[in-house]
Design a protein around this motif. Structure first.
Motif, PDB file in Angstrom:
ATOM      1  N   SER A   1       0.811  -1.221   0.000  1.00  0.00           N
ATOM      2  CA  SER A   1       0.000   0.000   0.000  1.00  0.00           C
ATOM      3  C   SER A   1       0.846   1.272   0.000  1.00  0.00           C
ATOM      4  N   HIS A   2       1.957   1.283   0.746  1.00  0.00           N
ATOM      5  CA  HIS A   2       2.797   2.490   0.783  1.00  0.00           C
ATOM      6  C   HIS A   2       3.373   2.776  -0.603  1.00  0.00           C
ATOM      7  N   THR A   3       3.851   1.735  -1.260  1.00  0.00           N
ATOM      8  CA  THR A   3       4.434   1.897  -2.596  1.00  0.00           C
ATOM      9  C   THR A   3       3.367   2.319  -3.600  1.00  0.00           C
ATOM     10  N   LEU A   4       2.214   1.654  -3.575  1.00  0.00           N
ATOM     11  CA  LEU A   4       1.149   1.988  -4.519  1.00  0.00           C
ATOM     12  C   LEU A   4       0.615   3.400  -4.292  1.00  0.00           C
ATOM     13  N   ASN A   5       0.518   3.813  -3.043  1.00  0.00           N
ATOM     14  CA  ASN A   5       0.073   5.188  -2.759  1.00  0.00           C
ATOM     15  C   ASN A   5       1.043   6.211  -3.343  1.00  0.00           C
ATOM     16  N   PHE A   6       2.342   5.926  -3.220  1.00  0.00           N
ATOM     17  CA  PHE A   6       3.353   6.839  -3.760  1.00  0.00           C
ATOM     18  C   PHE A   6       3.314   6.848  -5.285  1.00  0.00           C
ATOM     19  N   ILE A   7       3.194   5.681  -5.881  1.00  0.00           N
ATOM     20  CA  ILE A   7       3.101   5.596  -7.346  1.00  0.00           C
ATOM     21  C   ILE A   7       1.880   6.373  -7.837  1.00  0.00           C
ATOM     22  N   ASN A   8       0.728   6.145  -7.206  1.00  0.00           N
ATOM     23  CA  ASN A   8      -0.495   6.828  -7.637  1.00  0.00           C
ATOM     24  C   ASN A   8      -0.426   8.330  -7.430  1.00  0.00           C
ATOM     25  N   SER A   9       0.207   8.758  -6.352  1.00  0.00           N
ATOM     26  CA  SER A   9       0.393  10.188  -6.113  1.00  0.00           C
ATOM     27  C   SER A   9       1.283  10.804  -7.192  1.00  0.00           C
ATOM     28  N   SER A  10       2.315  10.073  -7.595  1.00  0.00           N
ATOM     29  CA  SER A  10       3.220  10.560  -8.643  1.00  0.00           C
ATOM     30  C   SER A  10       2.507  10.610  -9.994  1.00  0.00           C
ATOM     31  N   ILE A  11       1.684   9.590 -10.279  1.00  0.00           N
ATOM     32  CA  ILE A  11       0.927   9.595 -11.533  1.00  0.00           C
ATOM     33  C   ILE A  11      -0.019  10.793 -11.575  1.00  0.00           C
ATOM     34  N   LYS A  12      -0.677  11.058 -10.458  1.00  0.00           N
ATOM     35  CA  LYS A  12      -1.580  12.213 -10.385  1.00  0.00           C
ATOM     36  C   LYS A  12      -0.825  13.508 -10.654  1.00  0.00           C
ATOM     37  N   SER A  13       0.343  13.659 -10.050  1.00  0.00           N
ATOM     38  CA  SER A  13       1.157  14.863 -10.271  1.00  0.00           C
ATOM     39  C   SER A  13       1.609  14.960 -11.724  1.00  0.00           C
ATOM     40  N   TYR A  14       1.950  13.824 -12.311  1.00  0.00           N
ATOM     41  CA  TYR A  14       2.374  13.773 -13.714  1.00  0.00           C
ATOM     42  C   TYR A  14       1.252  14.259 -14.626  1.00  0.00           C
ATOM     43  N   ILE A  15       0.060  13.691 -14.446  1.00  0.00           N
ATOM     44  CA  ILE A  15      -1.078  14.058 -15.293  1.00  0.00           C
ATOM     45  C   ILE A  15      -1.472  15.526 -15.069  1.00  0.00           C
ATOM     46  N   ASN A  16      -1.493  15.952 -13.808  1.00  0.00           N
ATOM     47  CA  ASN A  16      -1.861  17.339 -13.513  1.00  0.00           C
ATOM     48  C   ASN A  16      -0.828  18.329 -14.048  1.00  0.00           C
ATOM     49  N   SER A  17       0.438  17.909 -14.096  1.00  0.00           N
ATOM     50  CA  SER A  17       1.482  18.773 -14.667  1.00  0.00           C
ATOM     51  C   SER A  17       1.253  18.988 -16.156  1.00  0.00           C
ATOM     52  N   LEU A  18       0.674  17.993 -16.805  1.00  0.00           N
ATOM     53  CA  LEU A  18       0.407  18.093 -18.240  1.00  0.00           C
ATOM     54  C   LEU A  18      -0.872  18.856 -18.539  1.00  0.00           C
ATOM     55  N   TYR A  19      -1.936  18.597 -17.751  1.00  0.00           N
ATOM     56  CA  TYR A  19      -3.263  19.083 -18.112  1.00  0.00           C
ATOM     57  C   TYR A  19      -3.911  19.993 -17.074  1.00  0.00           C
TER      58      TYR A  19
END
Length: 199
Positions: free
Chosen positions: A64-82
């Motif tokens: 869960s800790h790893t997946l939460n970090f991955i998902n948080s990074s994906i969210k930041s990635y997408i939000n940085s683009l759009y």
């Protein structure tokens, strides 16, 4: 467009880093799981956990800790683009890789996914960097651009770093020329789109 130099058709590469207590939780979680995984050595390149491209060990072992970090990074990635976005995504597979002395990853891409990523669990910083290939190789014959496009982009290698990029981008790793065994976690992500639900 701005006056002066403008870059068109850039490829978005996202880098983040786990730090502090978040890093410690991820490190403990992945180190514990590492001891439970079965690895297969093909004898030529990387050593991967069992059935790597049809499994999702992070989900299977409830990391869960790893997946939460991955998902948080994906969210930041997408939000940085759009900007703030309602785009949904799903991590569909994950695998752990050991890269021992003399080994590397061949050039490849993850063509069927939207985002690919890697997280470094154990590296000495010199055991084989990730290298992204130029997507415009035909431009190397242009005298103006040859110095820029004849290069390969070598990326940082450090514990706790996560990198995300479009799945179609071809990449490889340098040969591990040290006596340290590098441990990394790779994963693939798909985005929800019209006519396709992630449920």
């Amino acid at each position: 467009m701005e006056k002066g130099l403008n870059h068109i058709f850039p490829l978005p590469l996202f880098i983040d880093r786990a730090e502090g207590s978040e890093y410690q939780s991820i490190h403990k979680e992945l180190t514990d799981v590492r001891s439970k995984l079965i690895f297969n050595d093909t004898g030529s390149h990387m050593i991967l956990n069992d059935d790597p491209f049809r499994s999702h060990f992070l989900s299977q072992y409830k990391c869960s800790h790893t997946l939460n970090f991955i998902n948080s990074s994906i969210k930041s990635y997408i939000n940085s683009l759009y900007g703030k976005s309602n785009i949904k995504w799903k991590v569909i597979e994950s695998w752990m890789t050991k890269t021992i002395t003399g080994r590397s990853s061949r050039e490849h891409s993850h063509n069927q996914v939207d985002i690919s990523g890697v997280y470094y669990l154990d590296t000495n910083g010199k055991d084989g960097s990730l290298v992204m290939n130029n997507v415009h190789p035909h431009l190397t014959s242009n005298a103006l651009l040859s110095e820029i496009y004849d290069r390969r982009l070598q990326l940082p290698l450090e514990n706790g770093i996560i990198m995300l990029w479009p799945g179609q981008l071809r990449h490889r790793t340098q040969v591990n020329e040290t006596h340290h065994e590098r441990i990394s976690i790779s994963f693939n992500v798909i985005l929800e789109r019209k006519g396709m639900s992630l449920n």
